[in-house]
Design a protein around this motif. Structure first.
Motif, mmCIF file in Angstrom:
data_model
loop_
_atom_site.group_PDB
_atom_site.id
_atom_site.type_symbol
_atom_site.label_atom_id
_atom_site.label_comp_id
_atom_site.label_asym_id
_atom_site.label_seq_id
_atom_site.Cartn_x
_atom_site.Cartn_y
_atom_site.Cartn_z
ATOM 1 N N ARG A 1 -4.270 -1.260 -3.854
ATOM 2 C CA ARG A 1 -3.081 -1.943 -3.386
ATOM 3 C C ARG A 1 -2.641 -2.952 -4.451
ATOM 4 O O ARG A 1 -3.237 -3.056 -5.521
ATOM 5 C CB ARG A 1 -3.369 -2.621 -2.047
ATOM 6 C CG ARG A 1 -3.771 -1.615 -0.972
ATOM 7 C CD ARG A 1 -4.017 -2.222 0.383
ATOM 8 N NE ARG A 1 -4.246 -1.177 1.377
ATOM 9 C CZ ARG A 1 -4.316 -1.387 2.676
ATOM 10 N NH1 ARG A 1 -4.196 -2.617 3.167
ATOM 11 N NH2 ARG A 1 -4.506 -0.377 3.521
ATOM 12 N N ASN B 1 -2.768 5.630 -0.195
ATOM 13 C CA ASN B 1 -3.789 4.636 0.116
ATOM 14 C C ASN B 1 -4.069 4.606 1.618
ATOM 15 O O ASN B 1 -5.231 4.614 2.052
ATOM 16 C CB ASN B 1 -3.335 3.259 -0.361
ATOM 17 C CG ASN B 1 -4.317 2.155 -0.026
ATOM 18 O OD1 ASN B 1 -4.357 1.690 1.099
ATOM 19 N ND2 ASN B 1 -5.110 1.737 -1.008
ATOM 20 N N ALA C 1 0.840 -1.199 0.000
ATOM 21 C CA ALA C 1 0.000 0.000 0.000
ATOM 22 C C ALA C 1 0.874 1.247 0.000
ATOM 23 O O ALA C 1 1.912 1.297 0.671
ATOM 24 C CB ALA C 1 -0.915 0.016 1.220
#
Length: 464
Positions: A329, A150, A146
């Motif tokens: 992701r 994010n 990530a």
């Protein structure tokens, strides 16, 4: 909105330096100013050791170490490196395999944090921030990567979540997506986050009472243990106005019992995954829809579709897909798996389910858990919901085991005092013939992984 959690921590430290950010019951408290100062020192210490941007740094901490872990995690991020958090309850072999997979060059543990003077340059929103390893209940754990953007999505607005609470209580372990969500809550939400070194129903209930927590988060197994132990009858839980369950589906019977145990609380079931976060669905308990996991929240979307992503009609079972409201992701170092799961902003959840006409999502099963028995496909979640209805069942797990004629047959493990013959009779009116268990076993406790999810591979080994 802040573009990184590092920026958000700095802003909180400047605005509210002496405010409590996080507490571990019986261990200590971390203020925003301390968190900022100590994580800056760790970042400088890492840079002094020659840690480069993008370098993967392992973090192995236990639940009693949440305060030091919080400092270490942000020290790694501020240094421009990538945090790889793992629970100290994992085996050495598993830890070595995960760190070997991501190429971690340094591992930090409690009492081993490097420090130095200095103020590191902040990372960018597009830089890689974290690799979380999945629980591996259905196969080899994968590293989910990530970015800073994010992790920070949705945080830093003028209104902070859970403003009704002075404290938010949880018992999620380090190294899990739910645990990382609580770490973000400690920075971005209104209440201070309080946790404990080791979960027991009594300790958790007493902690809620002590801190008068207005918001509580747990996983279904913790809720089941709390109810079975009667901990809610020995502690005053009237302060709780929101009780959230995450990480696994919350059985309808358990949700209903929680409304009695927490008389003033709204019961909320959160559904997401390590891959899909921050996308999620949220379901406020509704007796008319006791098994639904709700509708999309946090700016994301959900659909039930074919393997190619084509939506199917309402009440038709298909694959569950979630759309992230921000950059998705990916699987670290595994482009082939990433292309299968992450598609055009959508994430294949690995679950089967359906939407009703009002857009509420219902899970049918994990794709890998569906039992193909003869000509039928059996949902383990459906079987478990039926078993839970028996008053002497505390906890249940359904799973498939080999069968010479059917290919696979249904097996059910239960915790509780239920008689097997009585349970079989009870289920005959609630399950179709092909859904009835061929094997029943009673255990003192269901086997679980470090994230609290039932390990069905371990259950199969018990039967076989």
């Amino acid at each position: 909105m802040s573009t990184t959690l590092c920026e958000l921590l700095r802003a909180r430290a400047e605005a509210e330096p002496d405010r409590e950010a996080m507490t571990v019951s019986g261990v200590g408290t971390l203020t925003f100013a301390e968190w900022q100062r100590r994580s800056d020192a760790v970042a400088a210490g890492l840079l002094g050791r020659g840690v480069a941007r993008g370098e993967r740094i392992g973090l192995v901490f236990g639940n009693a170490d949440w305060l030091e872990y919080a400092v270490a995690f942000f020290g790694v991020l501020k240094a421009g490196a990538v945090a790889v958090p793992l629970s100290d309850r994992l085996s050495r072999a598993d830890t070595d395999a995960m760190f070997g997979h991501c190429g971690a060059t340094l591992v930090l543990r409690p009492g081993e944090l490097p420090t130095a003077e200095g103020e590191p340059a902040p990372p960018g929103a597009g830089d890689l921030a974290q690799i979380l390893y999945t629980s591996g209940t259905t196969g080899r754990p994968k590293g989910v990567a990530a970015t800073h953007g994010n992790l920070a999505h949705g945080w830093g607005g003028r209104r902070r979540p859970f403003a009704h609470s002075r404290h938010l209580a949880h018992a999620f372990p380090i190294g899990t997506n739910a645990g990382q969500w609580m770490l973000a809550n400690a920075i971005g939400a209104h209440p201070a986050v309080v946790t404990l070194g080791r979960f027991t129903p009594g300790r958790f209930a007493r902690m809620i009472e002590q801190y008068r927590a207005g918001t509580v988060f747990l996983v279904p197994t913790m809720a089941i243990e709390l109810l079975a132990a009667g901990a809610h009858t020995r502690s005053d839980l009237s302060s709780v106005l929101l009780l959230g369950s995450a990480a696994a589906p919350l059985p309808g019977k358990v949700a209903a019992e929680l409304t009695t145990a927490f008389p003033k609380a709204t019961i909320a079931n959160y559904y997401t995954s390590t891959e899909a976060a921050p996308a999620q669905t949220v379901m406020l308990y509704d007796a008319q829809r006791p098994s639904s996991v709700g509708r999309p929240a946090s700016g994301g979307a959900v659909k039930v579709a074919t393997a190619d992503g084509e939506p199917v009609p309402a009440h038709t079972t298909g694959e569950v897909w979630m759309r992230s409201p921000t950059a998705t992701r990916s699987y670290y170092g595994d482009d082939a798996a990433s292309e299968t799961v992450f598609r055009g902003g959508w994430v294949r959840m690995g679950d089967l389910g359906y939407l009703d006409e009002d857009g509420y999502l219902y899970l049918v099963d994990r794709e890998s858990d569906v039992i193909k028995s003869g000509a039928h496909k059996v949902s383990t979640l459906h079987v478990e919901e039926a078993v839970y209805q028996h008053p002497d069942v505390v906890e249940a797990a359904a799973f498939g085991v080999p069968h010479s004629a059917l290919g696979k047959a249904v097996a059910v493990a239960v915790v509780g005092t239920v008689d097997h013959a009585d349970l079989r009779t009870f289920l005959k009116d609630r399950l179709a013939p092909h859904e009835l268990p061929h094997h029943l076993l009673t255990l003192d406790a269901l086997p679980r992984n470090h994230g609290g999810k039932v390990d069905k591979r371990a259950l199969r080994e018990v039967v076989l």
